[in-house]
Structures are given as structure tokens and as C-alpha cells.
Design a protein around this motif. Sequence first.
Motif, PDB file in Angstrom:
ATOM      1  N   PHE A 173       0.811  -1.226   0.000  1.00 44.93           N
ATOM      2  CA  PHE A 173       0.000   0.000   0.000  1.00 44.93           C
ATOM      3  C   PHE A 173       0.847   1.281   0.000  1.00 44.93           C
ATOM      4  O   PHE A 173       0.518   2.239  -0.723  1.00 44.93           O
ATOM      5  N   PRO A 174       1.922   1.343   0.779  1.00 46.29           N
ATOM      6  CA  PRO A 174       2.694   2.595   0.793  1.00 46.29           C
ATOM      7  C   PRO A 174       3.175   3.034  -0.594  1.00 46.29           C
ATOM      8  O   PRO A 174       3.203   4.227  -0.888  1.00 46.29           O
ATOM      9  N   ILE A 175       3.527   2.093  -1.452  1.00 45.27           N
ATOM     10  CA  ILE A 175       3.966   2.476  -2.800  1.00 45.27           C
ATOM     11  C   ILE A 175       2.779   3.106  -3.535  1.00 45.27           C
ATOM     12  O   ILE A 175       2.917   4.146  -4.188  1.00 45.27           O
ATOM     13  N   ILE A 176       1.629   2.484  -3.393  1.00 43.83           N
ATOM     14  CA  ILE A 176       0.440   2.980  -4.099  1.00 43.83           C
ATOM     15  C   ILE A 176       0.023   4.330  -3.519  1.00 43.83           C
ATOM     16  O   ILE A 176      -0.391   5.230  -4.243  1.00 43.83           O
ATOM     17  N   GLY A 177       0.186   4.476  -2.215  1.00 43.57           N
ATOM     18  CA  GLY A 177      -0.062   5.775  -1.591  1.00 43.57           C
ATOM     19  C   GLY A 177       0.846   6.858  -2.158  1.00 43.57           C
ATOM     20  O   GLY A 177       0.410   7.985  -2.398  1.00 43.57           O
ATOM     21  N   PHE A 178       2.080   6.504  -2.419  1.00 41.93           N
ATOM     22  CA  PHE A 178       3.014   7.499  -2.981  1.00 41.93           C
ATOM     23  C   PHE A 178       2.727   7.775  -4.457  1.00 41.93           C
ATOM     24  O   PHE A 178       2.964   8.882  -4.929  1.00 41.93           O
ATOM     25  N   LEU A 179       2.226   6.782  -5.187  1.00 44.94           N
ATOM     26  CA  LEU A 179       1.806   7.042  -6.571  1.00 44.94           C
ATOM     27  C   LEU A 179       0.783   8.173  -6.570  1.00 44.94           C
ATOM     28  O   LEU A 179       0.855   9.103  -7.372  1.00 44.94           O
ATOM     29  N   GLN A 180      -0.152   8.073  -5.646  1.00 43.38           N
ATOM     30  CA  GLN A 180      -1.210   9.080  -5.577  1.00 43.38           C
ATOM     31  C   GLN A 180      -0.634  10.415  -5.119  1.00 43.38           C
ATOM     32  O   GLN A 180      -0.888  11.456  -5.713  1.00 43.38           O
ATOM     33  N   ARG A 181       0.194  10.374  -4.070  1.00 41.33           N
ATOM     34  CA  ARG A 181       0.766  11.611  -3.530  1.00 41.33           C
ATOM     35  C   ARG A 181       1.595  12.362  -4.576  1.00 41.33           C
ATOM     36  O   ARG A 181       1.576  13.589  -4.628  1.00 41.33           O
ATOM     37  N   LEU A 182       2.331  11.599  -5.383  1.00 39.41           N
ATOM     38  CA  LEU A 182       3.225  12.237  -6.354  1.00 39.41           C
ATOM     39  C   LEU A 182       2.529  12.508  -7.691  1.00 39.41           C
ATOM     40  O   LEU A 182       3.177  12.856  -8.677  1.00 39.41           O
ATOM     41  N   GLY A 183       1.206  12.342  -7.711  1.00 33.51           N
ATOM     42  CA  GLY A 183       0.437  12.760  -8.892  1.00 33.51           C
ATOM     43  C   GLY A 183       0.583  11.857 -10.097  1.00 33.51           C
ATOM     44  O   GLY A 183       0.452  12.308 -11.239  1.00 33.51           O
ATOM     45  N   CYS A 184       0.839  10.582  -9.870  1.00 37.12           N
ATOM     46  CA  CYS A 184       0.924   9.628 -10.989  1.00 37.12           C
ATOM     47  C   CYS A 184      -0.380   9.681 -11.794  1.00 37.12           C
ATOM     48  O   CYS A 184      -1.458   9.549 -11.214  1.00 37.12           O
ATOM     49  N   PRO A 185      -0.300   9.884 -13.122  1.00 37.16           N
ATOM     50  CA  PRO A 185      -1.528   9.980 -13.921  1.00 37.16           C
ATOM     51  C   PRO A 185      -2.414   8.737 -13.745  1.00 37.16           C
ATOM     52  O   PRO A 185      -1.919   7.608 -13.847  1.00 37.16           O
ATOM     53  N   LYS A 186      -3.696   8.991 -13.495  1.00 30.35           N
ATOM     54  CA  LYS A 186      -4.623   7.890 -13.208  1.00 30.35           C
ATOM     55  C   LYS A 186      -4.728   6.879 -14.341  1.00 30.35           C
ATOM     56  O   LYS A 186      -4.940   5.700 -14.107  1.00 30.35           O
ATOM     57  N   ASP A 187      -4.579   7.361 -15.585  1.00 28.16           N
ATOM     58  CA  ASP A 187      -4.726   6.430 -16.710  1.00 28.16           C
ATOM     59  C   ASP A 187      -3.571   5.435 -16.783  1.00 28.16           C
ATOM     60  O   ASP A 187      -3.661   4.435 -17.486  1.00 28.16           O
ATOM     61  N   LYS A 188      -2.501   5.692 -16.050  1.00 33.45           N
ATOM     62  CA  LYS A 188      -1.383   4.735 -16.015  1.00 33.45           C
ATOM     63  C   LYS A 188      -1.664   3.600 -15.022  1.00 33.45           C
ATOM     64  O   LYS A 188      -0.978   2.581 -15.057  1.00 33.45           O
ATOM     65  N   CYS A 189      -2.612   3.822 -14.124  1.00 35.16           N
ATOM     66  CA  CYS A 189      -2.852   2.801 -13.091  1.00 35.16           C
ATOM     67  C   CYS A 189      -4.269   2.938 -12.514  1.00 35.16           C
ATOM     68  O   CYS A 189      -4.418   3.101 -11.298  1.00 35.16           O
TER      69      CYS A 189
END
Lengths: 222, 222
Positions: A173-189
Motif C-alpha cells: 500500500f505505501p507504494i500505491i499511496g506514494f503514486l497518488q501523492r506524487l500525482g501519478c496519472p490515473k490512466d497509467k494505473c
Amino acid sequence: MAKDIMLYWGSDSPPCWRVMIALEEKQLHGYNNKLLSFDKQEHKCAEVMKLNPRGQLPTMKHGDTIVNESFAACMYLESKFKSQGTRLIPDDPTEQALVYQRMFETNTLQQKFYEVAYYGWLVPEEERHESALNRNKENFIAELKLWNGYLEKMGKGSYLAGKNFTMADVVCFPIIGFLQRLGCPKDKCPRLMEYFEMVKDRPSIKASWPPKSEGEYTLKDL
Amino acid sequence: MAKDIMLYWGSDSPPCWRVMIALEEKQLHGYNNKLLSFDKQEHKCAEVMKLNPRGQLPTMKHGDTIVNESFAACMYLESKFKSQGTRLIPDDPTEQALVYQRMFETNTLQQKFYEVAYYGWLVPEEERHESALNRNKENFIAELKLWNGYLEKMGKGSYLAGKNFTMADVVCFPIIGFLQRLGCPKDKCPRLMEYFEMVKDRPSIKASWPPKSEGEYTLKDL
């Protein structure tokens, strides 16, 4: 028992966050802890070095037992407090197989995440190459696609290793939390972001949510 | 039970070797297996891809259970065949702590080993820097020093996590085996080489000793 535990941790660190989630899931609320700054090199302080010759966070002590590596700390907590809080590793070895598979695959996801999000921090300026960063991005996007596929296959509302929240979720979960925090484009995941929404309000995660550090990292241009 | 197991593996791969040691320790001699060539890209063949979307080795199937990540496979085997062969994870959580710590620290040792021994394979020619390789070497030497220190502290004749051979040895020995194979200078890791000599004739290790692949890797100039 929580009063016998001391955790040294830093913000913006998926490994620290996963240990904190495990502590909450095992009902070890109120453990002693100290937030240290990576930027100020506080993780290399004598207090940490005495317990952890690597000078890394997390560093955890429970009574006389020292466990620093984040997967090791999570496994130790599950075993030591097996009947307390959430059972994070199922009893059945066949069920364990998928939990372990996703747990340890998280190292690959984490590595590929680091190689993009922290590229400028990991590689000295004179050794950076756009070709390398682009390749890292491609590899990271392929990795995200894989995890999206896992969740797709498991079906809506599933956790990473099935219908229950397990150690796979604690460590990943922490990695996925950081994807969100760092603004990873939603269409990539997209599926990972649905999973994020499903899990983010879980008490263990809310209680351990790390503050944002000074670092300026982003995944917006992935 | 060994006849229900199929392992796809490649040579010169510490992750493959560790699963093979675990299989032997759990008395699963005679499991089905297929040696594939990384150089010929056989790890990307349809037979593997069907079981492992990463197209990586090891890839392991036991009945209907697929476990590919090497740590996951080792943990699964220990749990599934708990009372068979060597007990690789002790019962006592306090003893487990050190086993887990050394097990998962092996990922760091492995990473630093790869970044030196396989630098030319990992980094495209136009992105290589002597400064990077030198830094990788320094980091790897520091890592070796740390592990030497662990063994020094444990005392002569000790395994990696104490007086018994455990999962820490299963996952870490292959790296130490490759140090020796690639000619790592003894003065960089004298205790690790003593440990190598102590463990190398163990039946599980002799039975799983991987052939040398075509790759020309060396640690002689470390």
C-alpha cells in the motif's frame, strides 16, 4: 506491549510506512517513535547507528530484539503478535503462496518506482541520461500495468491477494499511496487508484499517514 | 510430492539457486525441472510466460499453485512442507527476527553484487560511467564488510543467523557462492569465504550447484 517498541522512521519512505501499518494492524497503538529527517541526515545519528549499522530507517527495537529491514519487521510483528489484531498471513500454505508472491514482488514495484521518482536523487547530475530515465519510465509503466492486471483479474473490491487485507497490502500500500501523492496519472494505473480509494481510510492507514517531506518529487510527467 | 513440482531455472542466477537449495532442504529431491538459457532468451518462452507474466526465472509450479518470486517460493516450500526435511524458520519469534533480518538484507547484498558483477549487462554502453562503477564497487565492498562483521560477531562455525542452518542461509548462500565463482578477492570478504568453505559441501548445495553459463563475469578487480 506497544510501550516496549521503539520505531525510528522518516517521511516519504515506503519501507517506514509499511512497518507503521503493520504496527497498527497488530493493535500496537501508541508505540514509541521518533520521526527523523533524511534531508538533515538524522538517520545517520548515533542513536540509530547503534541499533542499525546501515544507518537506515526504519529501525525498530522491541524489548531486546532489533529488526530493521522493513519486510523482516513486518514478518516479526505478525509472528510475535499472531493472535492480536488482524491476521496478516493466512494459515493455509496455498493461500500463503499468493500473499508471499505479491509481498515480495513489491520489491520490484518499489525499485522501479524509486528509479523514476527519485532518479535525480539516486544518480549524480553528471551521470544522468535522458535515455536512462525514459527507459526507467517505460519499465515502471509496464510494472504498473502488471499490477493493474492483477487487480483486474481479482475482481472489484479485492485486496492484493484476495478478499482479505493481508501482509501483501501492508507492504505494498505505501507504494500505491506514494503514486497518488506524487500525482501519478490515473490512466497509467486506474485499478491501483481504485484500490487506493478503497483502502486509504482503513484505520491502520489513516493512523500512520506520513507527513509530506521537503523533497520535491513528482510522477506527474510519467 | 516432488513429482508435483516443476521448476524452470537458469544458471548464474542466485534467485534460482536459492529455490533449488530450499527444495533439497525440504527433501523434495527429484522435482521436475527445466534449465533455460538467459542468453538465448528462453526465459521469455511461452511455457514460462503462461505461468509468469514477468518472463523471469525461477518460475515454479506445485500442483495448481504458482509461485515465481524466489523469496516467496522459499517461504511457500517451508510452510507447505513444514515437518519435512530441515526446519528453515524457527518457531520462536525472537529467533525468527534475526533469520528474517538476514534473509531480507540479502536483497541489498544481491543488488550491490549485481551493480558490480553485471554492470556491463545492466547498463547500455553509452550510459556507462567509470565514476558510477567505482561508486558501485565502493558500496559493494562496504556491504561485504558489513556481512563479514556479522559473521565475525557470531563467532567461528556460525551460520548467518546463529548455530543452525536457516532460511537466511538458503537465500544468501547463492550470492556468496557467486562471490567465490567470480573470483572476489578473499581479503575483501575473509569471513564470508570461511563460511563458504563450511557450507559448500552441504548435500542441498552440492545437489543444486549450478553449471557455469556462457557469461564472462568477474569480480577479480574488485
